[in-house]
Design an enzyme around this catalytic site. Structure first.
Site, short mmCIF file in Angstrom:
data_model
loop_
_atom_site.label_atom_id
_atom_site.label_comp_id
_atom_site.label_asym_id
_atom_site.label_seq_id
_atom_site.Cartn_x
_atom_site.Cartn_y
_atom_site.Cartn_z
N TYR A 54 -9.10 6.92 20.67
CA TYR A 54 -10.18 6.39 19.82
C TYR A 54 -10.28 4.86 19.88
CZ TYR A 54 -11.21 11.08 18.88
OH TYR A 54 -11.60 12.39 19.09
N GLN A 58 0.82 -1.21 0.00
CA GLN A 58 0.00 0.00 0.00
C GLN A 58 0.86 1.26 0.00
OE1 GLN A 58 -2.35 -0.61 3.55
NE2 GLN A 58 -3.54 -2.28 2.66
N HIS A 65 -0.95 -0.07 5.84
CA HIS A 65 -1.46 0.88 6.84
C HIS A 65 -0.53 2.07 7.07
CE1 HIS A 65 -4.56 -2.11 8.74
NE2 HIS A 65 -4.54 -2.15 7.41
N GLU A 107 -15.00 3.36 10.57
CA GLU A 107 -15.66 4.33 11.44
C GLU A 107 -15.28 5.77 11.13
OE1 GLU A 107 -12.95 4.20 15.40
OE2 GLU A 107 -14.27 2.48 15.16
CA LIG Z 1 -12.26 3.53 17.28
#
Ligand SMILES: [Ca+2]
Length: 412
Positions: free
Chosen positions: A287, A115, A181, A277
């Protein structure tokens, strides 16, 4: 799923006029597939599967330029030409006539495996005088590891464009042996600081560091444009904490943008199977990844302890199960599509469509999927931006990728 909120009542009243079919089943959501984690419950009504509402906007899809190799990010120059990155390592300029410049020279080498490669691009807020541009990329290391990095340089325009005075202003630490990522959207805040969204590199070693303050895996960082750290970052002066950190506990964020109504940074992150999300990235907040998450592991089984909520960890504004694999987002503020003003648009790589969401305050009240029939084939949407004239611009992720723009029907 039973959802009862005042928001639904508002959306329902809209649906009644827009579509009788939608009004009769307003809680179905736009995605007919069953959830991957059917036993998980949202933390509040409307957190997932918002009712479908078709905005009924007629538009044409125009190809601005074709033949881009896995384009990733774009930025509009003051004269309306467009900088575009190709993941293989090229930065090019799309002319007003749709021609592509040769690759801009002078950029440092990238690691294009997996990626990685050349990723996002952004203009300096004072570009008109500074001529500075910023770009993010996978930075190769001599020992076979790599990391996300951000550089800036002065764009020297012309038939053979180049960048000069290049400075690498940010390196994600630690570097890891992974090709996944990288995160890496670049967003300037209203105060002129630069947000960089990051990933946790996917491998377990990285994932388990996403909530730690001594490294930059799974974080959003906020730096000054020269690479120094703003003194009002949340962990400045805290023993053992990196001063670049803005927020922690993220998985892989390939989309972020300022909410024009509030100036806050909204982001969409790639979750696991059933856990993409939307979050509002607030100063110093956690988070939750990987301690709390919606969805399941891609190979099956619960994530960490299988819990979706915990004190001290933020809930997403919205999540998708099944996922869309988001990349690229923008709040629409233009005049070409009055019906879309204030809506949030997100690119779907996995869903191969464009997601439109109606936002009310900190909540999502309805959802629509656009471009479900892109020709000549269903294409992955990598980036979404608003052009200076108010058209929506998209990049499709393919070895023969395209830059597209959405304009009102008949106005191409
Ligand atoms: Ca989260």
């Amino acid at each position: 799923m039973k959802i009862k909120t005042p928001f639904i009542a508002i959306a329902l009243s809209i649906c009644t006029t827009a579509s009788a079919q939608t009004a009769s089943s307003p809680q179905r959501g736009v995605d007919p597939r069953p959830p991957n984690a059917p036993n998980q419950k949202p933390a509040f009504a409307g957190q997932t599967r918002a009712p479908e509402r078709k905005s009924g906007v007629a538009f044409d899809v125009v190809t601005v330029v074709a033949g881009l190799q896995n384009p990733w990010g774009m930025a509009f120059l003051p004269d309306k030409r467009i900088l575009v990155t190709e993941r293989a390592g090229r930065l090019r300029i799309v002319g007003l006539d749709g021609t592509l410049s040769p690759a801009v020279t002078g950029l440092p080498a990238t690691d294009p495996r997996g990626q990685g490669g050349l990723l996002d691009v952004a203009l300096d807020p004072a570009y008109a005088t500074s001529k500075l541009i910023y770009w993010s990329y996978a930075e190769p290391r001599d020992d076979g590891t790599n990391n996300t990095a951000v550089a800036r340089g002065r764009l020297v325009d012309g038939a053979e464009p180049r960048v000069e005075d290049v400075q690498v202003i940010f390196h994600q630490v630690p570097s890891l042996k992974s090709t996944m990522h990288y995160g890496s959207r670049l967003v300037f805040g209203r105060d002129g600081t630069l947000f960089i969204t990051l990933g946790e590199r996917s491998i377990t070693e990285g994932r388990m560091q996403a909530q730690r303050l001594d490294g930059l895996l799974g974080k959003i960082v906020r730096i000054n444009p020269d690479g120094t750290n703003p003194k009002d970052n949340p962990f400045v002066g805290k023993e053992g904490a990196r001063p670049e950190i803005w927020s922690i506990g993220h998985r892989n964020i390939q989309a972020a943008t300022l909410n024009p109504a509030t100036g806050e940074l909204w982001e969409v992150e790639m979750g696991t199977k059933g856990g993409d999300e939307i979050n509002i990235a607030r100063k110093g907040k956690d988070y939750g990844w990987p301690t709390i998450a919606y969805g399941t592991e891609y190979q099956g089984g619960p994530i960490t302890g299988g819990i979706t909520a915990k004190d001290g960890m933020e809930q997403p504004v919205y999540y998708w199960d099944p996922v869309i694999a988001p990349s690229g987002m923008v709040f629409y503020t233009g005049d070409l599509f009055p019906a879309w003003k204030g809506n949030l648009f997100i690119g779907g790589l996995g869903s191969t469509n464009l997601v439109r969401l109606t936002v009310k305050g900190d909540r999502i009240v309805d959802e629509e999927r656009l471009l479900t029939d892109l020709t000549p084939k269903r294409e992955r949407i990598r980036d979404v931006r608003q052009g200076p004239e108010g058209a929506l611009y998209l990049l499709t992720d393919d070895a023969a990728g395209r830059m597209l723009k959405l304009v009102p029907k008949g106005q191409r």
